[in-house]
Design a protein around this motif. Structure first.
Motif, PDB file in Angstrom:
ATOM      1  N   VAL A 120       0.809  -1.222   0.000  1.00 49.81           N
ATOM      2  CA  VAL A 120       0.000   0.000   0.000  1.00 49.81           C
ATOM      3  C   VAL A 120       0.842   1.272   0.000  1.00 49.81           C
ATOM      4  O   VAL A 120       0.397   2.303  -0.485  1.00 49.81           O
ATOM      5  N   THR A 121       2.066   1.181   0.508  1.00 47.03           N
ATOM      6  CA  THR A 121       2.907   2.388   0.508  1.00 47.03           C
ATOM      7  C   THR A 121       3.405   2.741  -0.884  1.00 47.03           C
ATOM      8  O   THR A 121       3.963   3.815  -1.081  1.00 47.03           O
ATOM      9  N   GLN A 122       3.166   1.869  -1.851  1.00 50.29           N
ATOM     10  CA  GLN A 122       3.520   2.195  -3.232  1.00 50.29           C
ATOM     11  C   GLN A 122       2.533   3.198  -3.826  1.00 50.29           C
ATOM     12  O   GLN A 122       2.847   3.854  -4.812  1.00 50.29           O
ATOM     13  N   SER A 123       1.336   3.319  -3.232  1.00 50.33           N
ATOM     14  CA  SER A 123       0.360   4.256  -3.776  1.00 50.33           C
ATOM     15  C   SER A 123      -0.198   5.233  -2.742  1.00 50.33           C
ATOM     16  O   SER A 123      -0.765   6.253  -3.117  1.00 50.33           O
ATOM     17  N   LEU A 124      -0.047   4.945  -1.458  1.00 56.80           N
ATOM     18  CA  LEU A 124      -0.478   5.875  -0.408  1.00 56.80           C
ATOM     19  C   LEU A 124       0.756   6.513   0.233  1.00 56.80           C
ATOM     20  O   LEU A 124       1.816   5.891   0.269  1.00 56.80           O
ATOM     21  N   PRO A 125       0.618   7.731   0.744  1.00 57.96           N
ATOM     22  CA  PRO A 125       1.757   8.355   1.424  1.00 57.96           C
ATOM     23  C   PRO A 125       2.219   7.502   2.611  1.00 57.96           C
ATOM     24  O   PRO A 125       1.395   6.995   3.372  1.00 57.96           O
ATOM     25  N   ILE A 126       3.520   7.347   2.751  1.00 61.86           N
ATOM     26  CA  ILE A 126       4.086   6.484   3.794  1.00 61.86           C
ATOM     27  C   ILE A 126       3.656   6.941   5.191  1.00 61.86           C
ATOM     28  O   ILE A 126       3.323   6.116   6.041  1.00 61.86           O
ATOM     29  N   GLY A 127       3.656   8.237   5.421  1.00 57.70           N
ATOM     30  CA  GLY A 127       3.270   8.743   6.738  1.00 57.70           C
ATOM     31  C   GLY A 127       1.847   8.383   7.099  1.00 57.70           C
ATOM     32  O   GLY A 127       1.559   7.949   8.218  1.00 57.70           O
ATOM     33  N   THR A 128       0.954   8.547   6.147  1.00 56.86           N
ATOM     34  CA  THR A 128      -0.451   8.211   6.382  1.00 56.86           C
ATOM     35  C   THR A 128      -0.630   6.708   6.531  1.00 56.86           C
ATOM     36  O   THR A 128      -1.291   6.243   7.463  1.00 56.86           O
ATOM     37  N   ALA A 129      -0.065   5.947   5.610  1.00 60.30           N
ATOM     38  CA  ALA A 129      -0.231   4.496   5.647  1.00 60.30           C
ATOM     39  C   ALA A 129       0.316   3.916   6.946  1.00 60.30           C
ATOM     40  O   ALA A 129      -0.338   3.083   7.590  1.00 60.30           O
ATOM     41  N   TYR A 130       1.501   4.346   7.340  1.00 66.42           N
ATOM     42  CA  TYR A 130       2.106   3.802   8.550  1.00 66.42           C
ATOM     43  C   TYR A 130       1.302   4.199   9.790  1.00 66.42           C
ATOM     44  O   TYR A 130       1.071   3.380  10.681  1.00 66.42           O
ATOM     45  N   ALA A 131       0.855   5.441   9.841  1.00 67.98           N
ATOM     46  CA  ALA A 131       0.068   5.896  10.991  1.00 67.98           C
ATOM     47  C   ALA A 131      -1.247   5.132  11.099  1.00 67.98           C
ATOM     48  O   ALA A 131      -1.649   4.717  12.197  1.00 67.98           O
ATOM     49  N   VAL A 132      -1.920   4.917   9.982  1.00 66.83           N
ATOM     50  CA  VAL A 132      -3.176   4.175   9.999  1.00 66.83           C
ATOM     51  C   VAL A 132      -2.920   2.719  10.380  1.00 66.83           C
ATOM     52  O   VAL A 132      -3.644   2.136  11.200  1.00 66.83           O
ATOM     53  N   TRP A 133      -1.870   2.127   9.819  1.00 63.37           N
ATOM     54  CA  TRP A 133      -1.517   0.732  10.127  1.00 63.37           C
ATOM     55  C   TRP A 133      -1.248   0.558  11.620  1.00 63.37           C
ATOM     56  O   TRP A 133      -1.778  -0.357  12.252  1.00 63.37           O
ATOM     57  N   THR A 134      -0.427   1.423  12.181  1.00 65.48           N
ATOM     58  CA  THR A 134      -0.124   1.302  13.611  1.00 65.48           C
ATOM     59  C   THR A 134      -1.341   1.627  14.466  1.00 65.48           C
ATOM     60  O   THR A 134      -1.531   1.031  15.518  1.00 65.48           O
ATOM     61  N   GLY A 135      -2.168   2.571  14.002  1.00 63.79           N
ATOM     62  CA  GLY A 135      -3.380   2.901  14.745  1.00 63.79           C
ATOM     63  C   GLY A 135      -4.343   1.732  14.812  1.00 63.79           C
ATOM     64  O   GLY A 135      -4.891   1.420  15.874  1.00 63.79           O
ATOM     65  N   ILE A 136      -4.556   1.075  13.664  1.00 63.43           N
ATOM     66  CA  ILE A 136      -5.410  -0.112  13.647  1.00 63.43           C
ATOM     67  C   ILE A 136      -4.828  -1.184  14.560  1.00 63.43           C
ATOM     68  O   ILE A 136      -5.544  -1.819  15.343  1.00 63.43           O
TER      69      ILE A 136
END
Length: 108
Positions: free
Chosen positions: A52-68
């Protein structure tokens, strides 16, 4: 589609934390089975996150992943491992959920 994959990756993060908790309580062969589950779910979670980080911003993707992962792990702790469900814990879980939703709303 990438947001769905990101949610699935977050759920696998919850799964690997669950496996760690179960491994801590087990002994012998059962403990090794839970650690194997940890490795498998960790690998799946990371592979999906990389995808997913290939198409979503890394900061957003990582924050959402860790939040979930954080929210799911706390809920697993409360419902499965009988950790306390205090008002403040639930309040902070709610703020995490709102933050995850907020990141989704403001992301392209």
């Amino acid at each position: 589609m990438n947001w769905i994959v990101l949610i699935i990756a977050g759920l696998f993060e919850v799964a690997f934390a669950f496996c760690l908790g179960k491994a801590k309580m087990a002994t012998g062969t059962e403990m090794y089975a839970w650690y194997a589950g940890f490795i498998v779910t960790l690998a799946i979670s990371m592979i999906l996150l990389v995808k997913v980080t290939q198409s979503l911003p890394i900061g957003t993707a990582y924050a959402v992943w860790t939040g979930i992962g954080a929210v799911g792990t706390v809920l697993i702790g409360i419902f499965v491992f009988k950790e306390p469900a205090t008002f403040l814990r639930l309040l902070f879980i709610a703020t995490l959920i709102l933050s995850i939703i907020g990141l989704k709303v403001v992301s392209n």
